[in-house]
Design a protein around this motif. Sequence first.
Motif, mmCIF file in Angstrom:
data_model
loop_
_atom_site.group_PDB
_atom_site.id
_atom_site.type_symbol
_atom_site.label_atom_id
_atom_site.label_comp_id
_atom_site.label_asym_id
_atom_site.label_seq_id
_atom_site.Cartn_x
_atom_site.Cartn_y
_atom_site.Cartn_z
ATOM 1 N N ALA A 34 -47.722 -51.064 -57.105
ATOM 2 C CA ALA A 34 -47.400 -50.507 -58.416
ATOM 3 C C ALA A 34 -46.085 -49.743 -58.390
ATOM 4 C CB ALA A 34 -48.534 -49.594 -58.893
ATOM 5 N N ARG A 35 -45.861 -48.966 -57.344
ATOM 6 C CA ARG A 35 -44.607 -48.221 -57.241
ATOM 7 C C ARG A 35 -43.419 -49.158 -57.056
ATOM 8 N NH1 ARG A 35 -47.060 -43.407 -53.448
ATOM 9 N NH2 ARG A 35 -47.524 -41.932 -55.132
ATOM 10 N N ARG A 36 -43.607 -50.200 -56.255
ATOM 11 C CA ARG A 36 -42.534 -51.178 -56.080
ATOM 12 C C ARG A 36 -42.213 -51.858 -57.405
ATOM 13 N NH1 ARG A 36 -41.474 -56.083 -56.268
ATOM 14 N NH2 ARG A 36 -43.600 -56.584 -56.903
ATOM 15 N N LEU A 37 -43.258 -52.229 -58.141
ATOM 16 C CA LEU A 37 -43.079 -52.878 -59.432
ATOM 17 C C LEU A 37 -42.402 -51.946 -60.431
ATOM 18 C CD1 LEU A 37 -43.680 -55.311 -61.285
ATOM 19 C CD2 LEU A 37 -45.934 -54.306 -61.720
ATOM 20 N N ALA A 38 -42.836 -50.680 -60.455
ATOM 21 C CA ALA A 38 -42.240 -49.715 -61.373
ATOM 22 C C ALA A 38 -40.761 -49.512 -61.072
ATOM 23 C CB ALA A 38 -42.992 -48.384 -61.287
ATOM 24 N N ASN A 39 -40.415 -49.391 -59.789
ATOM 25 C CA ASN A 39 -39.016 -49.202 -59.412
ATOM 26 C C ASN A 39 -38.159 -50.397 -59.816
ATOM 27 O OD1 ASN A 39 -39.383 -46.660 -58.259
ATOM 28 N ND2 ASN A 39 -39.901 -47.507 -56.261
ATOM 29 N N VAL A 115 -53.564 -63.289 -56.842
ATOM 30 C CA VAL A 115 -54.369 -62.089 -56.585
ATOM 31 C C VAL A 115 -55.596 -62.140 -57.482
ATOM 32 C CG1 VAL A 115 -52.422 -60.621 -55.908
ATOM 33 C CG2 VAL A 115 -53.088 -60.764 -58.321
ATOM 34 N N SER A 116 -56.557 -61.277 -57.219
ATOM 35 C CA SER A 116 -57.714 -61.196 -58.103
ATOM 36 C C SER A 116 -57.313 -60.552 -59.426
ATOM 37 C CB SER A 116 -58.828 -60.375 -57.450
ATOM 38 O OG SER A 116 -58.460 -59.003 -57.372
ATOM 39 N N LEU A 124 -51.018 -53.105 -62.653
ATOM 40 C CA LEU A 124 -50.379 -52.880 -63.956
ATOM 41 C C LEU A 124 -50.655 -51.469 -64.464
ATOM 42 C CD1 LEU A 124 -50.989 -56.265 -65.818
ATOM 43 C CD2 LEU A 124 -48.813 -55.360 -64.969
ATOM 44 N N MET A 125 -51.900 -51.021 -64.339
ATOM 45 C CA MET A 125 -52.252 -49.690 -64.823
ATOM 46 C C MET A 125 -51.499 -48.608 -64.048
ATOM 47 S SD MET A 125 -55.969 -47.843 -65.290
ATOM 48 C CE MET A 125 -56.391 -47.930 -63.568
ATOM 49 N N LEU A 126 -51.469 -48.721 -62.726
ATOM 50 C CA LEU A 126 -50.797 -47.703 -61.908
ATOM 51 C C LEU A 126 -49.279 -47.752 -62.080
ATOM 52 C CD1 LEU A 126 -52.958 -48.006 -58.664
ATOM 53 C CD2 LEU A 126 -53.056 -46.197 -60.394
ATOM 54 N N ALA A 127 -48.720 -48.950 -62.261
ATOM 55 C CA ALA A 127 -47.282 -49.056 -62.506
ATOM 56 C C ALA A 127 -46.920 -48.424 -63.845
ATOM 57 C CB ALA A 127 -46.845 -50.519 -62.473
ATOM 58 N N LEU A 128 -47.744 -48.635 -64.860
ATOM 59 C CA LEU A 128 -47.519 -47.978 -66.149
ATOM 60 C C LEU A 128 -47.587 -46.462 -66.001
ATOM 61 C CD1 LEU A 128 -49.461 -50.065 -68.826
ATOM 62 C CD2 LEU A 128 -47.042 -49.433 -68.895
ATOM 63 N N ALA A 129 -48.568 -45.989 -65.241
ATOM 64 C CA ALA A 129 -48.691 -44.549 -65.017
ATOM 65 C C ALA A 129 -47.445 -44.002 -64.335
ATOM 66 C CB ALA A 129 -49.940 -44.253 -64.178
ATOM 67 N N GLU A 130 -46.922 -44.741 -63.370
ATOM 68 C CA GLU A 130 -45.723 -44.308 -62.653
ATOM 69 C C GLU A 130 -44.520 -44.216 -63.594
ATOM 70 O OE1 GLU A 130 -43.561 -43.288 -59.083
ATOM 71 O OE2 GLU A 130 -45.723 -43.491 -59.439
ATOM 72 N N HIS A 276 -52.010 -62.514 -70.081
ATOM 73 C CA HIS A 276 -51.254 -62.565 -68.822
ATOM 74 C C HIS A 276 -52.087 -63.251 -67.746
ATOM 75 C CE1 HIS A 276 -48.635 -61.329 -65.545
ATOM 76 N NE2 HIS A 276 -49.697 -60.859 -64.914
ATOM 77 N N ARG A 277 -51.462 -64.179 -67.019
ATOM 78 C CA ARG A 277 -52.142 -64.880 -65.942
ATOM 79 C C ARG A 277 -51.707 -64.352 -64.594
ATOM 80 N NH1 ARG A 277 -51.818 -71.144 -67.393
ATOM 81 N NH2 ARG A 277 -50.764 -71.149 -65.361
ATOM 82 N N THR A 278 -52.636 -64.379 -63.639
ATOM 83 C CA THR A 278 -52.357 -63.787 -62.332
ATOM 84 C C THR A 278 -51.384 -64.602 -61.493
ATOM 85 O OG1 THR A 278 -54.346 -64.843 -61.408
ATOM 86 C CG2 THR A 278 -54.573 -62.595 -62.232
ATOM 87 N N ASP A 279 -51.061 -65.834 -61.918
ATOM 88 C CA ASP A 279 -50.050 -66.589 -61.182
ATOM 89 C C ASP A 279 -48.656 -66.358 -61.757
ATOM 90 O OD1 ASP A 279 -50.736 -67.930 -63.524
ATOM 91 O OD2 ASP A 279 -50.309 -69.912 -62.703
ATOM 92 N N HIS A 280 -48.535 -65.481 -62.757
ATOM 93 C CA HIS A 280 -47.242 -65.088 -63.300
ATOM 94 C C HIS A 280 -46.832 -63.744 -62.707
ATOM 95 C CE1 HIS A 280 -47.829 -67.676 -67.178
ATOM 96 N NE2 HIS A 280 -47.707 -68.396 -66.082
ATOM 97 N N LEU A 281 -45.563 -63.401 -62.829
ATOM 98 C CA LEU A 281 -45.076 -62.130 -62.319
ATOM 99 C C LEU A 281 -45.708 -60.966 -63.071
ATOM 100 C CD1 LEU A 281 -41.256 -62.933 -61.960
ATOM 101 C CD2 LEU A 281 -42.957 -62.773 -60.128
ATOM 102 N N ALA A 282 -46.156 -59.957 -62.337
ATOM 103 C CA ALA A 282 -46.738 -58.772 -62.965
ATOM 104 C C ALA A 282 -45.717 -58.056 -63.846
ATOM 105 C CB ALA A 282 -47.271 -57.817 -61.899
ATOM 106 N N SER A 283 -44.450 -58.169 -63.484
ATOM 107 C CA SER A 283 -43.397 -57.492 -64.246
ATOM 108 C C SER A 283 -43.321 -57.990 -65.686
ATOM 109 C CB SER A 283 -42.044 -57.672 -63.568
ATOM 110 O OG SER A 283 -41.732 -59.048 -63.414
ATOM 111 N N GLU A 284 -43.710 -59.245 -65.929
ATOM 112 C CA GLU A 284 -43.675 -59.779 -67.289
ATOM 113 C C GLU A 284 -44.591 -58.970 -68.209
ATOM 114 O OE1 GLU A 284 -44.757 -63.856 -67.052
ATOM 115 O OE2 GLU A 284 -42.895 -64.494 -66.095
#
Length: 310
Positions: A34-39, A115-116, A124-130, A276-284
């Motif tokens: 999540a932190r990597r994604l947020a950054n 991923v599951s 996604l939730m933790l990245a939003l929180a960050e 959103h599908r899990t085979d797509h980028l979380a950043s989307e």
Amino acid sequence: MASIGTTVERTPSADVLSRAQARAALMPDCLVEARRLANTVISGWHGRRKRGIGENFWQFRPYVDGESLSRIDWRRSARDDHTYVRDREWEAAHTIWLWADLSPSMMYKSTLGSVSKESRALVLMLALAEILARSGERIGCPGVMEPIAARNAAERLATAIAHSPLADGLPRTDMIRGSSDIVLIGDFLDPPDEVMERLGPLARRGLRGHVVEIADPAEDLFPYAGRTEFTDPETGDKLTAGRAETLKEDYARAYQARRAALADSLRHLGWSFIAHRTDHLASEALVAVHMYLSGLPAMKAAGERQGERP
């Protein structure tokens, strides 16, 4: 959503303990991701800064008749023939509630998914929180954590989730007061009428809602053929199909109708919906949700199309 595999008989207490341990073990990796994604996402962004009452300088702008003379910056105004006001950055913290579905169906991961669904929802939730915490917002999780305004809000949220009791279904929201935003992340596989029965009252209380539907690619594509056994992870019920491929057309029609009905009902509430599908980028999904929260409608169509791409 039904998953595939062999069911092992277990006691309810063993299942609860196993799920709790699996969730706790998943949390550190989800927080790091999540932190990597947020950054990555906030690179070049300036958060949710707005003009208003605060201590930090925001901009100079021309004075408008009727404004208080005390707001005029005389030093800047002396440089030319115009009168300027010094605006400060908006610092009124907004409360945003974040929630991720951690019911058994969210643990599903097919061979097509990276991923599951549970892992993607937590990231996604933790990245939003960050991201939101860095912008000074107050972050809370219904029934898990009271709203806080802190730079380490994502870490504290992860800890609270890891130690919270397991709960199925949509969250309790009686603790939410006043006008807030709420972000709900899950698979939302229940009938749309049942989902809207829970969400409708929230909209009437003034909450702005943002729903993110997480789907495994197998749930969208139904890649099964031949003799296949489907197991409902919520109830343990099984369905054996002798030729699974014959079910694909009817399944796709029902699955897409459910999604369309839910999305349409949410729009009538004035809420946003992202598939959103899990085979797509979380950043989307993260960018789309953040744009909704920031009130930028230009990203809406892009966000809603995510679940439609092959």
